[in-house]
Design an enzyme around this catalytic site. Structure first.
Site, mmCIF file in Angstrom:
data_model
loop_
_atom_site.group_PDB
_atom_site.id
_atom_site.type_symbol
_atom_site.label_atom_id
_atom_site.label_comp_id
_atom_site.label_asym_id
_atom_site.label_seq_id
_atom_site.Cartn_x
_atom_site.Cartn_y
_atom_site.Cartn_z
ATOM 1 N N GLU B 49 -3.585 3.882 -5.017
ATOM 2 C CA GLU B 49 -2.617 5.027 -4.414
ATOM 3 C C GLU B 49 -3.425 6.162 -4.699
ATOM 4 O O GLU B 49 -2.955 7.280 -5.860
ATOM 5 C CB GLU B 49 -0.762 5.058 -5.320
ATOM 6 C CG GLU B 49 -0.244 3.144 -4.741
ATOM 7 C CD GLU B 49 1.110 3.403 -5.838
ATOM 8 O OE1 GLU B 49 1.258 2.389 -6.380
ATOM 9 O OE2 GLU B 49 0.937 3.757 -7.046
ATOM 10 N N ASP B 60 9.147 12.581 -10.470
ATOM 11 C CA ASP B 60 8.306 12.576 -11.246
ATOM 12 C C ASP B 60 8.503 13.171 -12.388
ATOM 13 O O ASP B 60 9.370 14.264 -12.592
ATOM 14 C CB ASP B 60 6.812 13.258 -10.610
ATOM 15 C CG ASP B 60 6.101 12.623 -9.616
ATOM 16 O OD1 ASP B 60 5.537 10.732 -10.355
ATOM 17 O OD2 ASP B 60 5.777 12.862 -8.130
ATOM 18 N N TYR B 175 6.892 -2.229 -4.889
ATOM 19 C CA TYR B 175 6.718 -1.207 -5.534
ATOM 20 C C TYR B 175 8.007 -1.592 -6.260
ATOM 21 O O TYR B 175 8.705 -1.323 -6.157
ATOM 22 C CB TYR B 175 6.413 -0.122 -5.504
ATOM 23 C CG TYR B 175 5.688 0.752 -6.575
ATOM 24 C CD1 TYR B 175 6.870 0.607 -8.012
ATOM 25 C CD2 TYR B 175 4.971 2.064 -6.224
ATOM 26 C CE1 TYR B 175 6.480 1.888 -9.041
ATOM 27 C CE2 TYR B 175 4.472 2.242 -7.446
ATOM 28 C CZ TYR B 175 4.948 2.586 -9.026
ATOM 29 O OH TYR B 175 4.725 3.329 -9.759
#
Lengths: 403, 269
Positions: B49, B60, B175
């Protein structure tokens, strides 16, 4: 013709703007919130409770005041000020906070988080959280903390935890990122009380609805005083909640000219500004598609305005749409023009306006003199300037030193 | 068969999970980042990735936020990230590479142009954090039409009612974000991972890769026993943050990658 007040659609879109652009963790929460808000909207008990707090806690209705000396000075349009600065906590922000905290309580949430720029939304959030006995965490950029220390102290007095955000330039955008990170981490307990008509659907519509009390009152009050609709409305725009609150109930009245005033900072040509519509292009940030200040690579550019409350690189999606279809005219005013208007308002009316609202006043000083005496102009005096003393003093010292 | 399909099929035949590694493109600078990228397959990364830097990485944690800042300070752009993929593909045709990031830089680049250039450069799939299935027409549909996989994040808050909505249009792999939170924060318990895998299996046949908070070979091995893939990001990115030279950054990432790969490879044997 479809009403201009009909939006957004089921996807939260106003034309091509708005939507729900958030991480998957938050999507179920946003859908829950939208569903809960739809229920609350049609619940007479919710309306009754909201009306009670608006009247007895916030102090509504706020006056629509004929600014006689301002009008005389400008020598043209008859100027009315919608006195949102007289609300509890000193700005329009509490209209929305009261609405959302009642919703948070309905949803059984125990913890309130919010972002703040100038601190007015932070103070309003801390205020309602104290009133309802809920834990409150406010995210604020370090740059804003430095220039709005009085508001930081007020939030702490009210029992809120103020978390400094050092990321980016330490302003509103960074505080919003950090609030979103908190929300994604504390999904079960936490209600995110967004302060403006931006973010993912349902926030832009919900915040607008809570702020629309400004325009609804204005309509009735002007009708009582003048027997007719205004000819023009003027309000400043950062995210755009005070403007949307004033504008929305008049969108379908084609005779009413509507003017939104963005912050041009040092001037749009300098690149140091916060005028998303006049100096930005469409993009996606903080959950919605709207006009954004960004570079050639689609990276977000930091906004600049002397007013911390306008210092945001985006704008609410409904404004982006109203700009796109041409219903609202969006102009801009520089830091210096806003400061000049700030001083004029202090001297002429004995009202110290917030630097945010001073942007709207600066536009009035440009327009009103050119208009006939029977032109009725309503300006949203969205906040009071007590919080801006430090900034204005600093600026006056600098000006004295350079002359 | 796409690169992702081939890779997961081959790993299934070997009875082992995939090590999926995340680094941000251009972190700490273009050349170092390219050296890391080129070294990852030999160090045991099965799927790569590559982060597309963005000023406002809202999902994040601090480690990847700083990685974004380092890359952007080094003048990294989306065009350069695509170029990095082109350079990587000159020496590697087998390892699937997925671009991961936020929507705005792609939106600004132009959807059609981005999809076409990504495909030509050798990108296999996309993960766009702030693009839920509610906005499939924006990028997911054009990307899949062009032959790029669109990999969705599912989370602890994605309930059984919503899972089909999220999985509809997912391809490549799924994911699973094992904790509600930002990248690099706490890790999920193995009980939670097991429950999540069981739940997801009821809804999809796609390979399941588990991420968020996985930092050590032992931890990666634990997850590798329960899913088709283990995603590690912040721990690798920390190696770059802590390095005192570009060479140390490359060595740090690749040696941790090799340790993680060993953990993943031996997990089921």
């Amino acid at each position: 013709m479809t009403s201009l007040c009909a939006g957004p659609n089921h996807k939260g879109l106003f034309g091509q703007f708005g939507g729900q652009y958030v991480a998957e963790t938050l999507m179920p929460l946003i859908h829950d919130l939208a569903a809960e808000y739809e229920k609350a909207k049609v619940d007479p008990e919710f309306a009754k409770e909201l009306a009670y707090f608006q009247r007895d806690y916030v102090g509504r209705p706020s006056p629509l005041y004929f600014a006689e000396r301002l009008t005389e000075y400008c020598g043209g349009a008859k100027i009315y000020l919608k006195r949102e600065e007289l609300n509890h906590t000193g700005a329009h922000k509490i209209n929305n906070c009261i609405g959302q905290i009642l919703l948070a309580r309905r949803m059984g949430k125990k913890r309130i988080i919010a972002e703040t720029g100038a601190g007015m939304h932070g103070v309003a959030t801390a205020t309602v959280a104290a009133r309802f006995g809920l834990e409150c965490v406010i995210y604020m950029g370090t740059t804003d903390i430095d220039r709005q220390q009085a508001n930081v102290f007020r939030m702490k007095l009210l029992g809120a935890t103020v978390i400094p955000v050092t990321a980016g330039t330490g302003t509103l955008k960074d505080a919003m990122n950090e609030a979103l990170r908190d929300w994604v981490t504390n999904v079960d307990s936490t209600f995110y009380l967004i302060g403006t008509v931006a973010g993912p659907h349902p926030y832009p519509a919900m915040v607008r609805d809570f702020q629309a009390v400004i325009g609804k009152e204005t309509r009735e009050q002007l009708h009582a005083q003048e027997g007719r609709l205004p000819d023009s409305l003027v309000a400043c725009i950062g995210g755009g909640s005070n403007a949307m609150g004033l504008f929305h109930p008049f969108l379908d009245d084609q005779s009413v000219q509507i003017i939104g005033v963005e912050a041009a900072g040092y001037g749009i040509e300098t690149g140091k500004h916060a005028a998303s519509l006049n100096g930005g292009v469409p993009g996606v940030l903080h959950g919605n598609r709207t006009f954004l200040l960004q570079d050639d690579d689609g990276q977000i550019i930091d906004a600049h305005s002397i007013s911390a409350g306008l210092d945001y690189p985006g704008i609410g999606p409904e404004h982006a749409w109203l700009h796109d279809i041409g219903r609202v005219e969006y102009t801009s005013v520089t830091d210096d023009e806003a400061l000049a208007a700030f001083h004029q308002c202090c001297r002429l009316e004995g009202i110290i306006p917030a630097l945010e609202s001073s942007h709207a006043l600066a536009e009035v000083f440009k327009r009103a003199p050119t208009l006939p005496k029977d032109h009725l102009m309503v300006v949203n005096l969205s906040g009071r300037g007590d919080k801006d003393m430090q900034t204005v003093m600093h600026h006056m010292q600098q000006t004295t030193e350079t002359h | 068969m796409s690169r992702l399909q081939s890779r997961f099929a081959a790993l299934k035949a070997e009875n082992r999970a995939a090590l999926v590694t995340f680094v941000t493109g251009g972190d700490p600078d273009y050349d170092t980042s390219l050296a890391i990228l080129k070294g990852l397959p030999a160090a045991g990364a099965d799927v790569i990735e590559l982060g597309m830097p963005f000023t406002d990485p809202m999902a994040d944690g601090p480690a990847i936020q700083l990685a974004n800042i380092r890359a952007l300070s080094g003048k990294m752009t989306l065009a350069k990230t695509l170029n990095m993929v082109r350079e990587f593909r000159q020496g590697n045709q087998d390892t699937p590479l997925v671009l991961m990031g936020y929507f705005n830089p792609i939106h600004h680049y132009g959807i059609a142009r981005f999809v076409e250039e990504a495909k030509t450069a050798g990108v296999d799939g996309l993960i766009v954090v702030d693009l839920p299935p509610e906005h499939n027409e924006d990028l997911c549909e054009p990307a899949q039409t062009a032959g790029l996989d669109f990999i969705r994040l599912t989370t602890p808050t994605t309930d059984d009612k919503r899972l089909p909505v999220v999985l509809n249009g997912s391809s490549g792999f799924v994911y699973y974000v094992s904790v509600a939170g930002v990248t690099g924060a706490n890790a999920a318990t193995m009980d939670h991972v097991e429950q999540a895998v069981t739940r997801l299996r009821r809804h999809t046949d796609l390979p399941l890769c588990i991420g968020f908070g996985i930092r050590t070979p032992a931890h990666a091995a634990d997850v590798a026993r329960r899913a088709e893939g283990v995603v590690v990001g912040s721990a690798l990115v920390d190696q770059i943050a802590n390095a005192t030279s570009p060479q140390q950054a490359v060595d740090g990432v690749l040696s941790l990658c090799a340790e993680l790969a060993e953990g993943v490879c031996n997990a089921r044997h």
